[in-house]
Design an enzyme around this catalytic site. Structure first.
Site, short mmCIF file in Angstrom:
data_model
loop_
_atom_site.label_atom_id
_atom_site.label_comp_id
_atom_site.label_asym_id
_atom_site.label_seq_id
_atom_site.Cartn_x
_atom_site.Cartn_y
_atom_site.Cartn_z
N ASP A 62 0.83 -1.20 0.00
CA ASP A 62 0.00 0.00 0.00
C ASP A 62 0.87 1.26 0.00
OD1 ASP A 62 0.85 -0.02 2.63
OD2 ASP A 62 -1.14 0.15 3.52
N SER A 63 2.21 1.06 -0.05
CA SER A 63 3.13 2.17 -0.36
C SER A 63 2.79 2.73 -1.74
CB SER A 63 4.59 1.70 -0.31
OG SER A 63 4.75 0.49 -1.04
N ASP A 87 -1.44 -6.23 -0.37
CA ASP A 87 -1.38 -5.56 0.94
C ASP A 87 -2.77 -5.05 1.30
OD1 ASP A 87 -0.02 -4.71 3.14
OD2 ASP A 87 1.11 -3.11 2.13
N LYS A 94 -0.97 -9.51 2.88
CA LYS A 94 -0.20 -9.02 4.03
C LYS A 94 -1.10 -8.07 4.81
CE LYS A 94 3.08 -5.67 3.82
NZ LYS A 94 2.50 -4.67 4.77
N GLU A 120 -1.14 -5.49 8.60
CA GLU A 120 -0.35 -4.90 9.68
C GLU A 120 -0.97 -5.23 11.03
OE1 GLU A 120 0.21 -0.69 9.02
OE2 GLU A 120 1.01 -1.01 7.01
N GLU A 128 9.47 -3.96 10.43
CA GLU A 128 9.83 -2.65 9.87
C GLU A 128 10.36 -1.70 10.94
OE1 GLU A 128 7.00 -0.90 7.16
OE2 GLU A 128 8.05 1.03 7.17
O1 KIV Z 1 3.50 -1.05 1.59
C1 KIV Z 1 4.64 -1.51 1.53
O2 KIV Z 1 5.38 -1.33 0.55
C2 KIV Z 1 5.12 -2.29 2.66
C3 KIV Z 1 6.55 -2.69 2.69
C4 KIV Z 1 7.40 -1.54 3.01
C5 KIV Z 1 6.80 -3.83 3.58
O3 KIV Z 1 4.37 -2.57 3.55
#
Ligand code: KIV
Length: 274
Positions: A44-45, A83, A113, A115, A182
């Protein structure tokens, strides 16, 4: 052959380091996959490095799915991980399962993934019980940035380090196949990596993790707003792009581009009839 979660777990057992990168589009995902990187995260970056938001919080399921589909189309071998965006897995188990299923069924990802640690362990367990692999993510969790009070190193005190250890154990027990660590002290990440049986994938967590993840735009030098301390620029593509774009603009303005090589001929006799 598609990388499986069993292969990723086996890499830890054999002491093989695991490389993971983010991707957000077809062409980049294809290059990463062809380079043999086993894990590709549609992070989600996306929100910060591609969509220009100030954080990952505004990123929606629809945006994530749009980019996950593009990545999945470019990947033949790597395990593609979607994510889960902010608040798409907290409200209820139904929500978590529904949104996870969309990543797999519509997005073409093989895993998700999310959090959190102890606080999301029940959701991780529910998702895994539906046959969907889950990667955890603890330490500096950007979706909780307002609660954490900024992008700060996590787990420096005895109390917070113990909490991270408990988070890692709870994710392992809930059935996660790996955990992103992280921005935590390298020694703590090394300790967690030794204490749990599933792989740890570090970002700003030192060399003691079982693998490493980087945001592709950071490591290629494409994202120029800032360079995070945990990243290394293996290329400076923003500079290469600026130079190429300036050259193109100049050639268009001077009439140097296009030449015959980029143009299409026409039969002279037809032209004469016009
Ligand atoms: O969103 C993302 O790119 C991430 C990574 C930095 C692990 O969560």
């Amino acid at each position: 052959m598609r990388v499986s979660i069993n292969r990723i777990k086996e890499m830890k057992k054999k002491g093989e380091k695991i490389a993971m990168l983010t991707a957000y589009d077809y062409s980049t995902a294809k290059i990463i996959d062809e380079a043999g990187v086993p894990l590709i995260l549609v992070g989600d970056s996306l929100g910060t490095v591609v969509l220009g938001y100030g954080s990952t919080i505004p990123v929606t399921m629809d945006e994530m799915l749009h980019h996950t589909k593009a990545v999945a189309r470019g990947v033949k071998n790597a395990l593609v991980i979607g994510d889960m965006p902010f608040m798409t897995y907290h409200v209820s188990t139904e929500d978590a399962l529904y949104n996870t299923a969309r990543f797999i069924q519509e997005g073409g990802a093989q895993a998700v993934k999310l959090e959190g640690g102890v606080n999301v362990a029940d959701k991780v367990n529910d998702i895994v019980n539906c046959g969907i692999p889950v990667m955890g993510h603890i330490g500096l969790t950007p979706q909780s940035i307002n609660q954490l009070g900024g992008f700060k190193i996590q787990g420096k005190s005895l109390e917070t380090a113990r909490k991270l250890l408990a988070d890692a154990h709870s994710l392992e027990e809930a059935g996660a196949f790996a955990i992103v660590l992280e921005t935590i002290p390298a020694a703590l990440a090394g300790l967690i990596s030794k204490r749990i049986s599933i792989p740890t994938i570090g970002i700003g967590a030192g060399a003691g993790c079982d693998g490493q993840v980087q945001v592709i735009s950071d490591m290629l030098g494409l994202f120029t707003d800032f360079v995070p301390k945990h990243s290394r620029q293996y290329a400076k593509l923003a500079g290469v792009m600026s130079k190429a774009i300036a050259e193109y603009k100049d050639e268009v303005e001077k009439g140097i581009f296009p030449t015959e090589a980029q143009s299409f001929p026409m039969d002279e006799s037809i032209l004469a009839e016009l």
